[in-house]
Scaffold this active site. Structure first.
Site, mmCIF file in Angstrom:
data_model
loop_
_atom_site.group_PDB
_atom_site.id
_atom_site.type_symbol
_atom_site.label_atom_id
_atom_site.label_comp_id
_atom_site.label_asym_id
_atom_site.label_seq_id
_atom_site.Cartn_x
_atom_site.Cartn_y
_atom_site.Cartn_z
ATOM 1 N N LYS A 240 46.964 36.244 30.834
ATOM 2 C CA LYS A 240 46.315 36.791 32.029
ATOM 3 C C LYS A 240 46.434 38.303 31.964
ATOM 4 O O LYS A 240 47.352 38.830 31.321
ATOM 5 C CB LYS A 240 47.001 36.277 33.300
ATOM 6 C CG LYS A 240 46.119 36.325 34.524
ATOM 7 C CD LYS A 240 45.071 35.242 34.537
ATOM 8 C CE LYS A 240 44.081 35.431 35.651
ATOM 9 N NZ LYS A 240 43.212 34.245 35.825
ATOM 10 N N ASP B 50 38.096 37.017 36.673
ATOM 11 C CA ASP B 50 38.955 36.449 37.720
ATOM 12 C C ASP B 50 38.594 37.261 38.963
ATOM 13 O O ASP B 50 37.498 37.860 39.014
ATOM 14 C CB ASP B 50 40.452 36.588 37.346
ATOM 15 C CG ASP B 50 41.366 35.802 38.301
ATOM 16 O OD1 ASP B 50 41.426 34.574 38.180
ATOM 17 O OD2 ASP B 50 41.997 36.404 39.179
HETATM 18 P P1 NDP Z 1 36.076 36.572 43.407
HETATM 19 O O1 NDP Z 1 36.524 37.977 43.266
HETATM 20 O O2 NDP Z 1 34.695 36.209 42.970
HETATM 21 O O3 NDP Z 1 36.240 36.089 44.926
HETATM 22 C C1 NDP Z 1 37.479 36.125 45.557
HETATM 23 C C2 NDP Z 1 37.284 35.698 46.995
HETATM 24 O O4 NDP Z 1 38.559 35.520 47.588
HETATM 25 C C3 NDP Z 1 36.571 36.745 47.823
HETATM 26 O O5 NDP Z 1 35.826 36.111 48.829
HETATM 27 C C4 NDP Z 1 37.736 37.536 48.407
HETATM 28 O O6 NDP Z 1 37.433 38.207 49.624
HETATM 29 C C5 NDP Z 1 38.721 36.445 48.669
HETATM 30 N N1 NDP Z 1 40.083 36.983 48.647
HETATM 31 C C6 NDP Z 1 40.685 37.659 47.646
HETATM 32 N N2 NDP Z 1 41.922 38.024 47.991
HETATM 33 C C7 NDP Z 1 42.113 37.566 49.237
HETATM 34 C C8 NDP Z 1 43.176 37.620 50.159
HETATM 35 N N3 NDP Z 1 44.322 38.259 49.848
HETATM 36 N N4 NDP Z 1 43.025 37.002 51.355
HETATM 37 C C9 NDP Z 1 41.866 36.377 51.664
HETATM 38 N N5 NDP Z 1 40.808 36.313 50.842
HETATM 39 C C10 NDP Z 1 40.924 36.887 49.658
HETATM 40 O O7 NDP Z 1 37.168 35.695 42.623
HETATM 41 P P2 NDP Z 1 37.016 34.218 42.055
HETATM 42 O O8 NDP Z 1 36.175 33.390 42.937
HETATM 43 O O9 NDP Z 1 36.686 34.332 40.617
HETATM 44 O O10 NDP Z 1 38.540 33.730 42.124
HETATM 45 C C11 NDP Z 1 39.077 33.091 43.282
HETATM 46 C C12 NDP Z 1 40.323 32.330 42.894
HETATM 47 O O11 NDP Z 1 40.001 31.356 41.904
HETATM 48 C C13 NDP Z 1 41.457 33.168 42.293
HETATM 49 O O12 NDP Z 1 42.694 32.607 42.644
HETATM 50 C C14 NDP Z 1 41.243 32.979 40.798
HETATM 51 O O13 NDP Z 1 42.435 33.203 40.071
HETATM 52 C C15 NDP Z 1 40.834 31.525 40.764
HETATM 53 N N6 NDP Z 1 40.103 31.102 39.563
HETATM 54 C C16 NDP Z 1 38.948 31.708 39.192
HETATM 55 C C17 NDP Z 1 38.271 31.268 38.079
HETATM 56 C C18 NDP Z 1 36.951 31.822 37.688
HETATM 57 O O14 NDP Z 1 36.336 31.249 36.773
HETATM 58 N N7 NDP Z 1 36.435 32.866 38.307
HETATM 59 C C19 NDP Z 1 38.818 30.194 37.222
HETATM 60 C C20 NDP Z 1 39.999 29.568 37.757
HETATM 61 C C21 NDP Z 1 40.617 30.042 38.867
HETATM 62 P P3 NDP Z 1 37.260 39.818 49.641
HETATM 63 O O15 NDP Z 1 35.936 40.065 49.033
HETATM 64 O O16 NDP Z 1 37.357 40.176 51.069
HETATM 65 O O17 NDP Z 1 38.398 40.369 48.814
#
Ligand code: NDP
Length: 449
Positions: A126, A166
């Protein structure tokens, strides 16, 4: 936990006093693997656990870049190369102000197990930076990504370490990173990064893969318990990559998604979320979820004002935390259970606190653990790598069919292991046991390295 596991936990806690997320992830695995350790006394002698929890390598570096006002900003970059046991290091890059070594290590540690569950030859890693992409111009994002890659390039390669996206890293960032890598290396090594746009070597269905995969897993889990997604009310935290495509696939399976969120608050639309509008706000305008009300004034917006995210107070059959770690705590778990939730699907990495997981399991709520349920993203990244190696493209349908098969197999492995050890419906332990055994056996075979 037996004496040996306790001593391992005690040592790792002493060595890493300021790394709560990493310790939380390690503890969850140690709690789950006791029956396997008891069956394999040689694992203790071989230091399997001790080696599994210590990263092979951690790289930290300075990332200087120039903002649009001409000021120099310095961020910190990370790459945790956790395990190359079953393939090149593989795992995403996160750009978020909360990024630190503890979060990088927890994510890298989880990634080893997740990647083992996919059945594909990929190790665990990571990386990322405490850079905050919010409010930055395209030019600033590009300058940051170029500076980040100017150091990272010497540590990665398509047979060495393959980063992906991510939180805060999507197609735009991967493009800038890839461009800089190619320029420095003077070689077109397509497989060095995944999540590329399809026009220059990306895989169809990679964007959708994590969210779709989560729904395939939840569908299998419900089916194994004589239930289905059809007609269910669903709430999904986040509105990023994982959340959006989980919403799309849940709706395609007959569920009704009524709430989504971002870090400022959540929207509740009892008529069902208008996903095209969410995509427009989040993928095109890069705006806030509150803007949903401009088109749908009848929906409700609830601001986040405390640690208890308001979305978990909304009544639903199924809750899919798809935002970030520890976003669903014990208080929220209690509210969900009071409101009749039957299943939780972890789209984000470690979104439940340990107390929340324990509470759900004690109440008979089905929990689809992140390591297994969100593995569809990295599995499809591995499919992207194989297409790059073959210099060939699969169709969307071909990739989706492979993804679906992988998710079905992952669920089967979790179920089999939970049953083998008499842990009925505990797929959290099932996932840890299935992955751990494969990794431990690989470690045994490769000698002390
Ligand atoms: P994105 O950046 O596309 O989206 C993240 C989302 O989560 C946004 O809506 C963001 O809101 C919200 N968010 C982030 N931090 C916080 C917080 N502290 N409190 C509340 N909301 C929050 O990321 P992904 O969708 O790619 O990733 C989301 C999760 O999935 C992570 O845990 C990641 O590790 C996991 N993941 C992702 C993969 C992928 O293929 N992308 C694969 C496997 C796991 P805001 O815009 O307001 O920050």
């Amino acid at each position: 936990m037996n004496e040996y596991l306790n001593s391992v936990l005690e040592a790792v806690t002493r060595k890493n006093p300021n790394e709560p997320e990493y310790l939380q992830a390690v503890k969850e695995v140690l709690l789950s693997v006791e029956p396997l350790i008891n069956n394999h006394p040689e694992y203790k002698k071989l230091g399997i656990l001790e080696r599994m929890i210590e990263p092979e390598r951690i790289i930290t570096f300075r990332v200087p870049w120039v903002n649009d006002s001409g000021d120099v900003i310095v961020n910190r970059g990370f790459r945790v190369q956790f395990s190359s046991l079953i393939g090149p290091y593989k795992g995403g890059l996160r750009l978020h102000p909360t990024v630190n070594q503890s979060i990088m290590k927890f994510l890298g540690f989880e990634q080893i197990f997740k990647n083992a569950l996919t059945g594909l030859p990929i190790g665990g890693a990571k990386g990322g930076s405490d850079f905050d992409p919010k409010g930055k111009s395209d030019a600033e994002i590009m300058r940051f990504c170029q500076s980040f890659m100017t150091e990272l390039y010497r540590h990665i390669g398509q047979d060495v370490d393959v980063p992906a996206g991510d939180i805060g890293v999507g197609g735009r960032e991967i493009g800038y990173l890839f461009g800089q890598y190619k320029r420095i290396r003077n070689a077109y090594e397509g497989g060095v990064l995944t999540g590329k746009a399809v026009v220059y070597g990306g895989s169809l269905a990679r964007t959708e893969a994590t969210g779709y995969g989560l729904i395939f897993y939840v569908r299998e889990m419900l089916a194994a318990n004589n239930n289905s997604l059809n007609g269910k009310t669903v709430i999904i935290s986040g509105s990023g990559n994982v959340a959006i495509y989980a919403c799309e696939k849940a709706a395609a399976n007959g569920a009704k998604v009524v709430a989504m969120s971002d870090s400022n608050g959540c929207i509740y639309d009892k008529n069902g979320i208008d996903l095209d509008l969410i995509k427009q706000i989040k993928e095109v305008q890069r705006g806030r979820i509150k803007e949903y009300l401009n088109k749908h004034p009848e929906a409700e917006y609830i601001e986040t004002t405390s640690e208890d995210a308001p979305i978990w107070g909304i009544k639903a059959d199924i809750a899919l935390p798809c935002a970030t770690q520890n976003e669903l705590n014990l208080n929220s778990a209690k509210k969900l259970v009071e409101n009749g939730v039957i299943a939780i699907g972890e789209g984000a990495n470690m979104p439940l606190t340990q107390e929340a997981t324990d509470y759900f399991l004690s109440k008979g709520v089905l929990v689809a653990p992140a390591k297994a349920a969100n593995a569809g993203g990295v599995a499809t990244s591995a499919i992207e790598m194989s297409q790059n190696s073959m210099r060939y493209y699969y169709t969307f349908e071909e990739v989706e069919a492979k993804l679906e098969k992988i998710m079905i197999n992952i669920f089967k492995a979790c179920k089999e292991q939970s049953e083998k050890y008499g842990l009925k419906n505990n797929y959290v332990a099932g996932a840890n046991l299935a992955a751990f055994e494969k990794l431990a056996e690989s470690m045994k075979a490769q000698g002390v390295v």
